[in-house]
Design an enzyme around this catalytic site. Structure first.
Site, mmCIF file in Angstrom:
data_model
loop_
_atom_site.group_PDB
_atom_site.id
_atom_site.type_symbol
_atom_site.label_atom_id
_atom_site.label_comp_id
_atom_site.label_asym_id
_atom_site.label_seq_id
_atom_site.Cartn_x
_atom_site.Cartn_y
_atom_site.Cartn_z
ATOM 1 N N SER A 1 8.729 10.570 -0.542
ATOM 2 C CA SER A 1 7.466 9.846 -0.694
ATOM 3 C C SER A 1 6.309 10.763 -0.358
ATOM 4 O O SER A 1 6.100 11.139 0.798
ATOM 5 C CB SER A 1 7.445 8.624 0.225
ATOM 6 O OG SER A 1 6.174 8.008 0.176
ATOM 7 N N GLY A 59 5.895 5.220 8.211
ATOM 8 C CA GLY A 59 6.311 5.397 9.586
ATOM 9 C C GLY A 59 6.888 4.180 10.271
ATOM 10 O O GLY A 59 7.079 4.184 11.495
ATOM 11 N N HIS A 83 5.505 3.490 -7.482
ATOM 12 C CA HIS A 83 5.671 2.182 -6.837
ATOM 13 C C HIS A 83 4.293 1.534 -6.719
ATOM 14 O O HIS A 83 3.462 1.951 -5.920
ATOM 15 C CB HIS A 83 6.314 2.403 -5.462
ATOM 16 C CG HIS A 83 6.436 1.159 -4.630
ATOM 17 N ND1 HIS A 83 6.741 1.203 -3.293
ATOM 18 C CD2 HIS A 83 6.307 -0.158 -4.943
ATOM 19 C CE1 HIS A 83 6.792 -0.024 -2.813
ATOM 20 N NE2 HIS A 83 6.517 -0.865 -3.795
ATOM 21 N N MET A 102 12.698 -3.224 -0.238
ATOM 22 C CA MET A 102 11.941 -2.611 0.846
ATOM 23 C C MET A 102 12.671 -2.848 2.166
ATOM 24 O O MET A 102 13.080 -3.967 2.472
ATOM 25 C CB MET A 102 10.527 -3.208 0.922
ATOM 26 C CG MET A 102 9.650 -2.911 -0.287
ATOM 27 S SD MET A 102 9.357 -1.142 -0.532
ATOM 28 C CE MET A 102 8.540 -0.683 1.009
ATOM 29 N N GLY A 136 9.908 9.485 3.521
ATOM 30 C CA GLY A 136 8.634 10.185 3.644
ATOM 31 C C GLY A 136 8.533 10.984 4.923
ATOM 32 O O GLY A 136 8.727 12.195 4.943
ATOM 33 N N MET A 145 -1.452 1.979 -3.652
ATOM 34 C CA MET A 145 -1.891 0.806 -2.887
ATOM 35 C C MET A 145 -3.338 0.469 -3.229
ATOM 36 O O MET A 145 -4.166 1.371 -3.362
ATOM 37 C CB MET A 145 -1.778 1.083 -1.384
ATOM 38 C CG MET A 145 -0.433 1.598 -0.932
ATOM 39 S SD MET A 145 -0.443 1.902 0.849
ATOM 40 C CE MET A 145 1.060 2.849 1.039
ATOM 41 N N ASP A 173 13.628 1.751 0.406
ATOM 42 C CA ASP A 173 12.411 2.464 0.814
ATOM 43 C C ASP A 173 11.953 1.943 2.167
ATOM 44 O O ASP A 173 11.681 0.750 2.314
ATOM 45 C CB ASP A 173 11.324 2.235 -0.240
ATOM 46 C CG ASP A 173 10.009 2.925 0.095
ATOM 47 O OD1 ASP A 173 9.931 3.620 1.120
ATOM 48 O OD2 ASP A 173 9.049 2.754 -0.686
ATOM 49 N N SER A 206 10.456 11.311 7.508
ATOM 50 C CA SER A 206 11.634 12.054 7.964
ATOM 51 C C SER A 206 11.827 13.353 7.199
ATOM 52 O O SER A 206 12.461 14.287 7.701
ATOM 53 C CB SER A 206 12.891 11.188 7.833
ATOM 54 O OG SER A 206 13.127 10.816 6.489
ATOM 55 N N MET A 215 1.933 -1.094 -5.491
ATOM 56 C CA MET A 215 1.679 -2.136 -4.497
ATOM 57 C C MET A 215 0.279 -2.682 -4.764
ATOM 58 O O MET A 215 -0.642 -2.524 -3.967
ATOM 59 C CB MET A 215 1.792 -1.562 -3.085
ATOM 60 C CG MET A 215 3.201 -1.185 -2.708
ATOM 61 S SD MET A 215 3.304 -0.361 -1.113
ATOM 62 C CE MET A 215 3.459 1.339 -1.652
ATOM 63 N N GLY A 260 11.525 3.799 6.446
ATOM 64 C CA GLY A 260 12.121 4.093 7.741
ATOM 65 C C GLY A 260 13.457 4.802 7.687
ATOM 66 O O GLY A 260 14.260 4.690 8.626
ATOM 67 N N ASP A 289 3.423 6.163 -3.985
ATOM 68 C CA ASP A 289 3.011 4.836 -3.538
ATOM 69 C C ASP A 289 1.553 4.590 -3.902
ATOM 70 O O ASP A 289 0.656 5.279 -3.401
ATOM 71 C CB ASP A 289 3.176 4.720 -2.022
ATOM 72 C CG ASP A 289 4.632 4.606 -1.608
ATOM 73 O OD1 ASP A 289 5.327 3.730 -2.149
ATOM 74 O OD2 ASP A 289 5.074 5.388 -0.747
ATOM 75 N N GLY A 337 3.173 -0.974 2.475
ATOM 76 C CA GLY A 337 1.779 -0.732 2.795
ATOM 77 C C GLY A 337 1.508 0.232 3.917
ATOM 78 O O GLY A 337 0.388 0.702 4.072
ATOM 79 N N PHE A 338 2.530 0.560 4.713
ATOM 80 C CA PHE A 338 2.347 1.476 5.834
ATOM 81 C C PHE A 338 3.532 2.422 5.933
ATOM 82 O O PHE A 338 4.682 1.990 5.799
ATOM 83 C CB PHE A 338 2.240 0.710 7.163
ATOM 84 C CG PHE A 338 1.059 -0.208 7.261
ATOM 85 C CD1 PHE A 338 -0.169 0.248 7.701
ATOM 86 C CD2 PHE A 338 1.181 -1.544 6.898
ATOM 87 C CE1 PHE A 338 -1.253 -0.601 7.781
ATOM 88 C CE2 PHE A 338 0.105 -2.405 6.980
ATOM 89 C CZ PHE A 338 -1.122 -1.933 7.420
ATOM 90 N N HIS A 343 8.427 10.102 -5.148
ATOM 91 C CA HIS A 343 7.987 8.709 -5.042
ATOM 92 C C HIS A 343 6.481 8.672 -4.802
ATOM 93 O O HIS A 343 5.969 9.322 -3.893
ATOM 94 C CB HIS A 343 8.730 8.032 -3.889
ATOM 95 C CG HIS A 343 8.565 6.560 -3.838
ATOM 96 N ND1 HIS A 343 9.249 5.696 -4.670
ATOM 97 C CD2 HIS A 343 7.785 5.774 -3.044
ATOM 98 C CE1 HIS A 343 8.917 4.449 -4.389
ATOM 99 N NE2 HIS A 343 8.032 4.474 -3.405
#
Length: 216
Positions: free
Chosen positions: A8, A145, A66, A137, A197, A37, A175, A199, A68, A177, A35, A142-143, A33
């Site tokens: 990500s 971490g 993706h 998900m 992302g 938003m 997707d 990690s 959102m 964590g 994102d 939206g966030f 990926h």
């Protein structure tokens, strides 16, 4: 079995996206990926067409976009023209998901559908035979971490049962964590695509982290 890592780019260093693209080009990641938003469907705002076009100029991987955003139909054609290979939209963002699916397919991209952790997997039952991929998900969209929600494994099993009942063939993407150990657990239960992302991009060696995620 298809096994894909989709880093990500939201977690990458935005000050040097060309360098990030170069790093990913020389990694074992097959997708990147993206994102998107809008500040409406989710509280944050990320990036849009100019950034996607810039990434496309420098990346050799497929772009997994993706959305959102509310009213995804309004923007699908342009996202495809900017380089999206797959477009995934949230079930909650459209009154007519089959129309959105048809629009994405007619624009020449693969079709993904996604739901947040508070949406029952059963809500996807009428949809799964019409898509190329389902994204579950494992955090709330939206966030970055956030911590991986372990109930995702039960939701994967539910989705796989629906696929069996419907005789539906689609990729399963997860997707949120995900670190190396969780990635291995997910691949072991036949997940196909893993988005990661923090990690990856916060590790000392992102290319090695991607490689480790893919190893048995």
């Amino acid at each position: 079995m298809t096994k894909i890592i989709a880093p990500s780019i939201l977690a990458a260093d935005f000050s040097n996206l060309q360098s990030v693209c170069g790093l990913l080009n020389h990694s074992q990641a097959e997708w990147v990926h993206i994102d998107v938003m809008d500040g409406v469907f989710v509280p944050n705002i990320s990036f849009g067409f100019p950034v996607l076009e810039a990434i496309k100029r420098h990346i050799t991987k497929e772009l997994d976009v993706h959305l959102m955003i509310q009213n995804p139909d309004k923007y699908i054609e342009r996202f495809v023209s900017c380089g999206a290979n797959t477009i995934t939209f949230h079930l909650e963002t459209t009154d007519n998901p089959l129309k959105t699916i048809e629009l994405i397919r007619n624009c020449g991209a693969r079709v993904g559908i996604t739901i947040n952790p508070n949406v029952p997997v059963a809500a996807l039952r009428p949809i799964v035979r019409h898509v190329d991929m389902v994204l579950l998900m494992s955090v709330f969209a939206g966030f970055g971490g956030q911590k991986f929600m372990t109930e995702t494994f039960d939701r994967i099993a539910q989705l796989q049962e629906i696929a069996l009942q419907q005789n539906a063939d689609f990729l399963i993407e997860i997707d949120g964590g995900i670190d190396t150990e969780i990635a291995k657990e997910l691949f072991n239960v036949n997940v196909n695509v893993i988005v990661a992302g923090s990690s990856i991009f916060n590790s000392q060696n992102p290319q090695k982290t991607i490689k480790n995620m893919l190893e048995e």
